[in-house]
Motif scaffolding. Structure first.
Motif, PDB file in Angstrom:
ATOM      1  N   GLY A  84     -29.874  22.010  12.154  1.00 23.61           N
ATOM      2  CA  GLY A  84     -30.048  22.735  10.898  1.00 23.61           C
ATOM      3  C   GLY A  84     -28.766  23.034  10.151  1.00 23.61           C
ATOM      4  O   GLY A  84     -28.781  23.723   9.129  1.00 23.61           O
ATOM      5  N   ILE A  85     -27.645  22.531  10.644  1.00 23.81           N
ATOM      6  CA  ILE A  85     -26.360  22.810  10.008  1.00 23.81           C
ATOM      7  C   ILE A  85     -26.307  22.194   8.612  1.00 23.81           C
ATOM      8  O   ILE A  85     -25.885  22.840   7.649  1.00 23.81           O
ATOM      9  N   GLY A  86     -26.737  20.958   8.479  1.00 25.41           N
ATOM     10  CA  GLY A  86     -26.717  20.303   7.176  1.00 25.41           C
ATOM     11  C   GLY A  86     -27.556  21.048   6.157  1.00 25.41           C
ATOM     12  O   GLY A  86     -27.145  21.226   5.007  1.00 25.41           O
ATOM     13  N   VAL A  87     -28.728  21.498   6.561  1.00 24.10           N
ATOM     14  CA  VAL A  87     -29.600  22.257   5.658  1.00 24.10           C
ATOM     15  C   VAL A  87     -28.922  23.555   5.247  1.00 24.10           C
ATOM     16  O   VAL A  87     -28.924  23.927   4.069  1.00 24.10           O
ATOM     17  N   ARG A  88     -28.317  24.251   6.179  1.00 23.86           N
ATOM     18  CA  ARG A  88     -27.605  25.495   5.849  1.00 23.86           C
ATOM     19  C   ARG A  88     -26.474  25.232   4.877  1.00 23.86           C
ATOM     20  O   ARG A  88     -26.255  26.022   3.942  1.00 23.86           O
ATOM     21  N   LEU A  89     -25.761  24.136   5.064  1.00 23.38           N
ATOM     22  CA  LEU A  89     -24.667  23.796   4.152  1.00 23.38           C
ATOM     23  C   LEU A  89     -25.180  23.513   2.742  1.00 23.38           C
ATOM     24  O   LEU A  89     -24.627  24.012   1.753  1.00 23.38           O
ATOM     25  N   VAL A  90     -26.231  22.712   2.641  1.00 29.07           N
ATOM     26  CA  VAL A  90     -26.770  22.371   1.323  1.00 29.07           C
ATOM     27  C   VAL A  90     -27.373  23.604   0.653  1.00 29.07           C
ATOM     28  O   VAL A  90     -27.224  23.791  -0.561  1.00 29.07           O
ATOM     29  N   ARG A  91     -28.015  24.461   1.404  1.00 27.48           N
ATOM     30  CA  ARG A  91     -28.551  25.703   0.823  1.00 27.48           C
ATOM     31  C   ARG A  91     -27.429  26.604   0.321  1.00 27.48           C
ATOM     32  O   ARG A  91     -27.540  27.218  -0.746  1.00 27.48           O
ATOM     33  N   ALA A  92     -26.341  26.686   1.070  1.00 27.72           N
ATOM     34  CA  ALA A  92     -25.184  27.473   0.608  1.00 27.72           C
ATOM     35  C   ALA A  92     -24.588  26.847  -0.642  1.00 27.72           C
ATOM     36  O   ALA A  92     -24.200  27.560  -1.584  1.00 27.72           O
ATOM     37  N   ALA A  93     -24.532  25.513  -0.693  1.00 27.63           N
ATOM     38  CA  ALA A  93     -24.033  24.817  -1.885  1.00 27.63           C
ATOM     39  C   ALA A  93     -24.934  25.113  -3.080  1.00 27.63           C
ATOM     40  O   ALA A  93     -24.451  25.341  -4.201  1.00 27.63           O
ATOM     41  N   THR A  94     -26.238  25.137  -2.854  1.00 26.70           N
ATOM     42  CA  THR A  94     -27.197  25.459  -3.910  1.00 26.70           C
ATOM     43  C   THR A  94     -26.955  26.864  -4.441  1.00 26.70           C
ATOM     44  O   THR A  94     -26.921  27.091  -5.658  1.00 26.70           O
ATOM     45  N   ASP A  95     -26.773  27.807  -3.540  1.00 26.87           N
ATOM     46  CA  ASP A  95     -26.517  29.197  -3.942  1.00 26.87           C
ATOM     47  C   ASP A  95     -25.234  29.307  -4.759  1.00 26.87           C
ATOM     48  O   ASP A  95     -25.185  30.026  -5.765  1.00 26.87           O
ATOM     49  N   GLU A  96     -24.195  28.601  -4.340  1.00 27.17           N
ATOM     50  CA  GLU A  96     -22.914  28.651  -5.050  1.00 27.17           C
ATOM     51  C   GLU A  96     -23.035  28.045  -6.448  1.00 27.17           C
ATOM     52  O   GLU A  96     -22.484  28.578  -7.419  1.00 27.17           O
ATOM     53  N   ALA A  97     -23.742  26.920  -6.572  1.00 29.00           N
ATOM     54  CA  ALA A  97     -23.927  26.280  -7.875  1.00 29.00           C
ATOM     55  C   ALA A  97     -24.742  27.190  -8.805  1.00 29.00           C
ATOM     56  O   ALA A  97     -24.415  27.342  -9.989  1.00 29.00           O
ATOM     57  N   ARG A  98     -25.778  27.793  -8.269  1.00 29.31           N
ATOM     58  CA  ARG A  98     -26.596  28.717  -9.059  1.00 29.31           C
ATOM     59  C   ARG A  98     -25.753  29.905  -9.520  1.00 29.31           C
ATOM     60  O   ARG A  98     -25.818  30.314 -10.686  1.00 29.31           O
ATOM     61  N   ALA A 113     -36.410  18.794   3.596  1.00 27.23           N
ATOM     62  CA  ALA A 113     -35.723  19.941   4.194  1.00 27.23           C
ATOM     63  C   ALA A 113     -34.945  20.770   3.173  1.00 27.23           C
ATOM     64  O   ALA A 113     -34.881  21.994   3.291  1.00 27.23           O
ATOM     65  N   CYS A 114     -34.359  20.110   2.175  1.00 25.58           N
ATOM     66  CA  CYS A 114     -33.498  20.820   1.222  1.00 25.58           C
ATOM     67  C   CYS A 114     -34.165  21.107  -0.118  1.00 25.58           C
ATOM     68  O   CYS A 114     -33.623  21.852  -0.926  1.00 25.58           O
ATOM     69  N   GLY A 115     -35.324  20.507  -0.381  1.00 27.02           N
ATOM     70  CA  GLY A 115     -36.083  20.844  -1.570  1.00 27.02           C
ATOM     71  C   GLY A 115     -35.755  20.102  -2.850  1.00 27.02           C
ATOM     72  O   GLY A 115     -36.209  20.498  -3.924  1.00 27.02           O
ATOM     73  N   PHE A 116     -34.995  19.025  -2.776  1.00 29.74           N
ATOM     74  CA  PHE A 116     -34.708  18.237  -3.976  1.00 29.74           C
ATOM     75  C   PHE A 116     -35.955  17.450  -4.380  1.00 29.74           C
ATOM     76  O   PHE A 116     -36.804  17.133  -3.546  1.00 29.74           O
ATOM     77  N   SER A 117     -36.039  17.113  -5.648  1.00 24.92           N
ATOM     78  CA  SER A 117     -37.111  16.273  -6.173  1.00 24.92           C
ATOM     79  C   SER A 117     -36.587  14.856  -6.338  1.00 24.92           C
ATOM     80  O   SER A 117     -35.423  14.659  -6.717  1.00 24.92           O
ATOM     81  N   PRO A 118     -37.432  13.860  -6.102  1.00 28.04           N
ATOM     82  CA  PRO A 118     -36.974  12.476  -6.295  1.00 28.04           C
ATOM     83  C   PRO A 118     -36.803  12.171  -7.782  1.00 28.04           C
ATOM     84  O   PRO A 118     -37.554  12.661  -8.623  1.00 28.04           O
ATOM     85  N   THR A 119     -35.767  11.418  -8.105  1.00 34.78           N
ATOM     86  CA  THR A 119     -35.504  10.977  -9.474  1.00 34.78           C
ATOM     87  C   THR A 119     -35.026   9.537  -9.426  1.00 34.78           C
ATOM     88  O   THR A 119     -34.556   9.056  -8.390  1.00 34.78           O
ATOM     89  N   ASP A 120     -35.122   8.862 -10.548  1.00 38.21           N
ATOM     90  CA  ASP A 120     -34.507   7.549 -10.666  1.00 38.21           C
ATOM     91  C   ASP A 120     -33.041   7.749 -11.004  1.00 38.21           C
ATOM     92  O   ASP A 120     -32.678   8.688 -11.711  1.00 38.21           O
ATOM     93  N   ALA A 121     -32.210   6.876 -10.502  1.00 37.98           N
ATOM     94  CA  ALA A 121     -30.785   6.954 -10.791  1.00 37.98           C
ATOM     95  C   ALA A 121     -30.220   5.548 -10.774  1.00 37.98           C
ATOM     96  O   ALA A 121     -30.857   4.615 -10.285  1.00 37.98           O
TER      97      ALA A 121
END
Length: 131
Positions: free
Chosen positions: A80-94, A116-124
């Motif tokens: 769960g370390i990666g998820v915690r990191l991405v969630r912290a990154a999300t909080d910081e960006a917000r 796990a992290c809640g992103f939505s799929p997009t075309d890129a």
């Protein structure tokens, strides 16, 4: 496990973690200087003061931020370390006022980023500039 935001970066330690996580040879990079210059923030996961996870967030100075270099030491994976990191990154960006957080990833990481992290799929699109 301790999560630290904008921690003092050791270029050798972060380069070694990056190499282990991405399966490449260790080439020491100027992480500290690069992050100070270009990143909105960066976040590390530490176990007994040893860096075992990392993520950075770059941005356009406005509404858009970008997750880059999510890395977890292979010995600490699937905890769960990666998820915690991405969630912290999300909080910081917000907290910085960003409205959108982007991430690009390879197909095998869809479960991690989308589920796990809640992103939505997009075309890129991607254009390789080397060579």
């Amino acid at each position: 496990m301790e999560i630290r935001v904008r921690f003092e970066v050791d270029d050798v330690e972060l380069s070694a973690l990056h190499a282990l996580a991405f399966g490449s040879g260790v080439q020491v990079q100027p992480w500290g200087a690069r992050l100070e210059r270009h990143a909105l923030t960066w976040i590390g996961a530490f176990s007994d003061d040893r860096l075992v996870g990392f993520v950075q967030v770059c941005w356009d100075g406005g509404a858009h931020a970008f997750v880059l270099d999510t890395a977890v030491h292979p010995d600490h994976g699937r905890q769960g370390i990666g998820v915690r990191l991405v969630r912290a990154a999300t909080d910081e960006a917000r907290a910085a006022g960003c409205e959108w957080l982007h991430v690009d990833f390879e197909p095998h990481l869809a479960g991690f980023y989308l589920d796990a992290c809640g992103f939505s799929p997009t075309d890129a699109g991607l254009l390789e500039l080397r060579g």
